[in-house]
Motif scaffolding. Structure first.
Motif, PDB file in Angstrom:
ATOM      1  N   TYR A  93       5.239   2.705 -12.909  1.00 12.36           N
ATOM      2  CA  TYR A  93       4.726   3.423 -11.744  1.00 12.36           C
ATOM      3  C   TYR A  93       3.589   2.664 -11.071  1.00 12.36           C
ATOM      4  O   TYR A  93       2.989   1.745 -11.664  1.00 12.36           O
ATOM      5  CB  TYR A  93       4.218   4.813 -12.140  1.00 12.36           C
ATOM      6  CG  TYR A  93       5.276   5.729 -12.705  1.00 12.36           C
ATOM      7  CD1 TYR A  93       6.219   6.321 -11.883  1.00 12.36           C
ATOM      8  CD2 TYR A  93       5.306   6.007 -14.079  1.00 12.36           C
ATOM      9  CE1 TYR A  93       7.185   7.167 -12.395  1.00 12.36           C
ATOM     10  CE2 TYR A  93       6.269   6.860 -14.606  1.00 12.36           C
ATOM     11  CZ  TYR A  93       7.203   7.429 -13.755  1.00 12.36           C
ATOM     12  OH  TYR A  93       8.166   8.267 -14.266  1.00 12.36           O
ATOM     13  N   THR A  94       3.276   3.128  -9.857  1.00 12.50           N
ATOM     14  CA  THR A  94       2.103   2.645  -9.123  1.00 12.50           C
ATOM     15  C   THR A  94       1.185   3.832  -8.878  1.00 12.50           C
ATOM     16  O   THR A  94       1.573   4.801  -8.214  1.00 12.50           O
ATOM     17  CB  THR A  94       2.497   2.027  -7.775  1.00 12.50           C
ATOM     18  OG1 THR A  94       3.442   0.977  -8.003  1.00 12.50           O
ATOM     19  CG2 THR A  94       1.271   1.466  -7.071  1.00 12.50           C
ATOM     20  N   LEU A  95      -0.034   3.782  -9.422  1.00 14.23           N
ATOM     21  CA  LEU A  95      -1.017   4.846  -9.225  1.00 14.23           C
ATOM     22  C   LEU A  95      -1.878   4.526  -8.009  1.00 14.23           C
ATOM     23  O   LEU A  95      -2.349   3.392  -7.842  1.00 14.23           O
ATOM     24  CB  LEU A  95      -1.900   5.001 -10.456  1.00 14.23           C
ATOM     25  CG  LEU A  95      -1.225   5.506 -11.735  1.00 14.23           C
ATOM     26  CD1 LEU A  95      -2.239   5.575 -12.865  1.00 14.23           C
ATOM     27  CD2 LEU A  95      -0.600   6.870 -11.509  1.00 14.23           C
ATOM     28  N   LEU A  96      -2.101   5.521  -7.168  1.00 12.51           N
ATOM     29  CA  LEU A  96      -2.943   5.377  -5.986  1.00 12.51           C
ATOM     30  C   LEU A  96      -4.180   6.252  -6.158  1.00 12.51           C
ATOM     31  O   LEU A  96      -4.072   7.476  -6.326  1.00 12.51           O
ATOM     32  CB  LEU A  96      -2.179   5.783  -4.723  1.00 12.51           C
ATOM     33  CG  LEU A  96      -0.929   4.966  -4.398  1.00 12.51           C
ATOM     34  CD1 LEU A  96      -0.230   5.548  -3.175  1.00 12.51           C
ATOM     35  CD2 LEU A  96      -1.280   3.501  -4.169  1.00 12.51           C
ATOM     36  N   LYS A 110       2.889   6.830  -6.628  1.00 15.61           N
ATOM     37  CA  LYS A 110       3.559   6.436  -5.394  1.00 15.61           C
ATOM     38  C   LYS A 110       5.052   6.739  -5.430  1.00 15.61           C
ATOM     39  O   LYS A 110       5.636   7.191  -4.447  1.00 15.61           O
ATOM     40  CB  LYS A 110       3.338   4.935  -5.152  1.00 15.61           C
ATOM     41  CG  LYS A 110       3.919   4.420  -3.856  1.00 15.61           C
ATOM     42  CD  LYS A 110       3.603   2.949  -3.668  1.00 15.61           C
ATOM     43  CE  LYS A 110       4.191   2.425  -2.368  1.00 15.61           C
ATOM     44  NZ  LYS A 110       3.886   0.982  -2.180  1.00 15.61           N
ATOM     45  N   GLU A 111       5.673   6.503  -6.584  1.00 16.14           N
ATOM     46  CA  GLU A 111       7.121   6.701  -6.696  1.00 16.14           C
ATOM     47  C   GLU A 111       7.504   8.166  -6.807  1.00 16.14           C
ATOM     48  O   GLU A 111       8.676   8.518  -6.654  1.00 16.14           O
ATOM     49  CB  GLU A 111       7.659   5.950  -7.925  1.00 16.14           C
ATOM     50  CG  GLU A 111       7.600   4.435  -7.828  1.00 16.14           C
ATOM     51  CD  GLU A 111       6.216   3.875  -8.117  1.00 16.14           C
ATOM     52  OE1 GLU A 111       6.022   2.666  -7.998  1.00 16.14           O
ATOM     53  OE2 GLU A 111       5.314   4.675  -8.480  1.00 16.14           O
ATOM     54  N   LEU A 112       6.537   9.044  -7.101  1.00 15.62           N
ATOM     55  CA  LEU A 112       6.784  10.487  -7.211  1.00 15.62           C
ATOM     56  C   LEU A 112       5.820  11.205  -6.275  1.00 15.62           C
ATOM     57  O   LEU A 112       4.756  11.672  -6.695  1.00 15.62           O
ATOM     58  CB  LEU A 112       6.578  10.959  -8.660  1.00 15.62           C
ATOM     59  CG  LEU A 112       7.422  10.255  -9.742  1.00 15.62           C
ATOM     60  CD1 LEU A 112       6.991  10.722 -11.129  1.00 15.62           C
ATOM     61  CD2 LEU A 112       8.899  10.527  -9.527  1.00 15.62           C
ATOM     62  N   PRO A 113       6.140  11.293  -4.993  1.00 19.88           N
ATOM     63  CA  PRO A 113       5.196  11.821  -3.997  1.00 19.88           C
ATOM     64  C   PRO A 113       4.677  13.221  -4.317  1.00 19.88           C
ATOM     65  O   PRO A 113       3.569  13.567  -3.916  1.00 19.88           O
ATOM     66  CB  PRO A 113       6.029  11.827  -2.701  1.00 19.88           C
ATOM     67  CG  PRO A 113       7.104  10.814  -2.936  1.00 19.88           C
ATOM     68  CD  PRO A 113       7.416  10.876  -4.397  1.00 19.88           C
TER      69      PRO A 113
END
Length: 762
Positions: free
Chosen positions: A58-61, A34-37
């Motif tokens: 980080y947040t993984l989607l 999420k933080e690295l589009p």
């Protein structure tokens, strides 16, 4: 907010995505940070993913259409494995057309000319007799043209029907039709994923000029035992699946059979009563995961058609495939798939009439070893490389007959060959706007003995004949196949793409019919037949609208074809030891424009596709050496598909097609010889059949779920307004005035064809 204090270090996250309820791996699911589009990836054909980033929080989607998105917090201080199971959405209020993620993948991906279909889409498109059909749905895409009624063959961007590589769990399917083309060999109940590449073909694929249709079977439910099937007017089907060991292994068996022959037995006609008309097919698959790094998959397909009139004639044909695959994870960056694949196609024709009785047979079989590897170098480079060694055996045909028959026993020598390749391809994210997919494939064809091989001149005369021992090299061909495609993102809603790729083909189909038939003959490249070569250039503009709910694309392409094969006028192809003397060689070209508008989400969705194209061939021995329209040349091709989910129980669908008529050769004169009329032809494919068009309607009614049991009814009308499409046109002398000639049109469907199927699952 990501913590970049460890920016000097990079670590890798890898794992597998599965369906929580069934354990099926999810192909093409998306994993993003999420933080690295700009940092993201998609799962491969086995649900595996790998991506890298600097150390940080980080947040993984994890996203897949039709499933609940999972958001997972990760502290990335070292490389780690994260396996995820996604839950299907409990109630879908919309029909989803795309298997891609709901963002701008249509814009950013460098892959051109690829169509990806999910089974929900295929299940909702109205088809003949209620049989869900992969190939019929594929033919509704721009750039893909159906070979016509009674034929599951298809043409892609001007290529012939044999220039499409059709793979079922990596095994080649040479004849993908049942009942002379009314149905395809692919039982949709057993299919998980369908991908069609019609341009910008990745380096891991080869062997055909025009397209690759890559079909993956379901792995089987590793959580619980289930069964599903359907009862239709002419066929029934059943699928059973369940765990071998829960969470570690599963199986799936799916079978289908028509029962038209049962109705023939009720006929009062003695000939029809003893006739045969049916097909059946079986799909089976099993897998076992030893641990997180090792898994084995075993799958197979067997299908057969039987068609015949009692004591008059009979024919049967069928495909058999078997695939054994072993997945191994060397590290969280390096994934390996090792495969051993077997494929067989054969046919038999019998004539039972006493004066001309005979039996003709032919087959082609392959044994293929493949090693495919995927290496995630970093967040900018995804490398795919590997090799395959493919052994062909072709038995072109033999005729056996009793001594009282007018046919002589004939046998055509078997041919053997090795088709080998090594490849490498890299997906390079140059920057936030530019992504390049490039690769190189080195392909070799080695024709082997034993046998006697002749060389022919342009007139078909044998210049010499040489005998070769078993395994001795007869003729070798080696070709380099560069592949390149790129995407440049203009903004979040639009991009431009371009691609170039070269493909070669060493297995060739010989046919003097206007459509694919079970008796069509396959031959290999030889000392007379050179590998076919195609160079394709394409470019396009891609645009998304309304938060990616709509996708639009406009593509243009030009394809240059070399070493194309056609038959000479009056050629005899069946069981002819000198069949190569009947051939002529030339080149071709195809160019066109494809427009595609697709609505992916909402209660009403679907797509509109339009193709404007030209396809031509040129041979010195045909049409005075001038370009002429190929049989698959159609100027205009239109398809419209609409799907409307009225409520939780009712879904309605419609499909409309329109296409310019096929290019055909009509007689321009006639003369009488011994009381028989003989027609003369001035040019090849100089005329057109009437345009083809058809409207189909469908509806599905979902019954209320009772415990584990759920059922539905599928209703359909094929050819709603009863248009008499042209199957063929023949010519005869007028009965009232023999000096005049009558054209006789033959149609397969002259009226609407209703269908109803009851589907069940528990």
């Amino acid at each position: 907010m990501a913590n970049f204090s460890y920016a000097q270090k990079r670590f890798t996250i890898s794992g597998t995505l599965k369906d929580l309820s069934t354990g099926e791996t999810l192909i093409g699911a998306t994993v993003r940070i999420k933080e690295l589009p700009q940092t993201g990836t998609a799962t491969n054909s086995y649900g595996f993913y790998s991506l890298s980033a600097s150390a940080g929080e980080y947040t993984l989607l994890y996203t897949y259409i039709g499933y609940e998105t999972i958001s997972k917090k990760v502290s990335l201080q070292q490389s780690q494995t994260i396996n995820i199971s996604l839950s299907p959405k409990s109630e879908l209020t919309e029909v989803v057309i795309s298997a891609n993620r709901p963002n701008n993948d249509n814009i950013a991906s460098p892959q051109m000319g690829m169509e990806k279909l999910n089974m929900a889409q295929i299940n909702n498109v109205p088809v003949l007799m209620g049989e869900k059909d992969v190939l019929k749905t594929i033919s509704l895409m721009p750039g893909v043209k159906s070979a016509g009624e009674g034929n599951t063959g298809f043409y892609v961007r001007g290529g012939a029907s044999d220039q499409n590589l059709i793979l079922l769990d990596e095994a080649t399917v040479y004849n993908a039709s049942h009942l002379l083309g009314f149905f395809s060999t692919f039982n949709s109940d057993a299919i998980k994923d369908v991908s069609l590449y019609k341009g910008g073909m990745p380096a891991q694929y080869g062997g055909r000029l025009s397209s690759v249709l890559d079909i993956k079977m379901n792995d089987g439910n590793n959580q619980k035992f289930t069964a599903q099937g359907g009862l239709g007017l002419i066929s029934s089907r059943l699928k059973v699946e369940g765990p071998i060991v829960k969470d570690k292994g599963s199986f799936m068996i799916s079978a289908r059979r028509t029962y038209i022959d049962m109705f023939l037995k009720l006929s009062s006609d003695s000939v029809l009563k003893g006739s045969s008309l049916y097909f059946y097919d079986i799909n089976a698959k099993a897998n076992y995961h030893f641990d997180d790094k090792n898994a084995i998959y075993v799958s197979g397909y067997f299908g057969k058609d039987v068609l015949g009139l009692k004591k008059i004639f009979g024919t049967d044909w069928g495909n058999a495939t078997a695939t054994v695959r072993f997945n191994h994870l060397f590290s969280n960056k390096l994934f390996s798939n090792t495969s051993l694949v077997y494929s067989n196609y054969n046919y038999t024709i019998q004539n039972f009439q006493s004066n001309d009785s005979y039996k003709a047979t032919s087959k082609i079989s392959d044994l293929n070893f493949k090693e495919d590897l995927q290496y995630t170098i970093n967040d900018k480079h995804l490398l795919r490389f590997g090799l395959n060694v493919l052994h062909h055996t072709i038995a072109p045909g033999e005729i056996s007959s009793p001594s009282t028959s007018s046919f002589n026993n004939k046998t055509t020598e078997r041919r053997y060959g090795l088709e080998n390749a090594i490849y490498a391809g890299d997906e390079w994210k140059v920057n936030d706007k530019l992504t390049v997919l490039y690769g190189l494939r080195l392909a070799g064809m080695f024709l082997l003995g034993p046998g006697t091989f002749k060389t022919y001149d342009a007139a078909g005369n044998a210049l010499n004949a040489t005998a070769y021992r078993s395994g001795q090299s007869v003729k070798n061909y080696v070709n380099l196949e560069p592949r390149l495609s790129a995407s440049y993102t203009i903004n979040e809603e639009s991009s431009v793409k371009a691609s170039y790729n070269r493909n070669t083909q060493n297995i060739h189909l010989l046919s003097n019919s206007t459509s694919s038939r079970p008796t069509d003959l396959y031959v290999m490249s030889s000392n007379n037949i050179k590998p076919e070569i195609a160079d394709q250039f394409s470019a396009g503009y891609f645009r998304n609208f309304k938060e990616n709910a709509y996708e639009f694309s406009a593509e243009i392409y030009y394809k240059k074809l070399q070493n194309q094969i056609d038959y000479k006028d009056g050629a005899q192809l069946i069981v002819n030891p000198d069949v190569e003397s009947q051939l002529t060689y030339g080149d071709g070209r195809a160019y066109g424009m494809e427009l595609f508008l697709k609505k992916k989400y909402g209660k009403f969705n679907g797509w509109v596709g339009y193709t404007l194209s030209k396809t031509e061939r040129r041979f010195d021995a045909i049409n005075n050496g001038s370009y002429y329209p190929a049989r698959q040349d159609r100027t205009h091709d239109v398809s419209v598909v609409g799907i409307y989910k009225y409520n939780d129980r009712w879904t309605f669908s419609t499909a409309f097609i329109y296409g310019t008529g096929n290019a055909v050769s009509f007689p321009t004169g006639k003369y009488n010889v011994g009381g028989l009329t003989t027609y003369s032809y001035s040019e090849r494919n100089g005329y057109r059949q009437p345009a083809t068009h058809r409207l189909d309607l469908g509806a599905t009614l979902e019954s209320k779920k009772k415990g584990r049991f759920q059922s539905s009814w599928t209703f359909g009308i094929y050819n709603v307004y009863g248009y008499k499409d042209t199957f063929m046109i023949t010519f005869r002398d007028s009965k009232t005035d023999p000096t005049k000639t009558e054209a006789v049109k033959t149609s397969i469907f002259a009226a609407p064809i209703p269908s109803v199927t009851w589907n069940f699952k528990f």
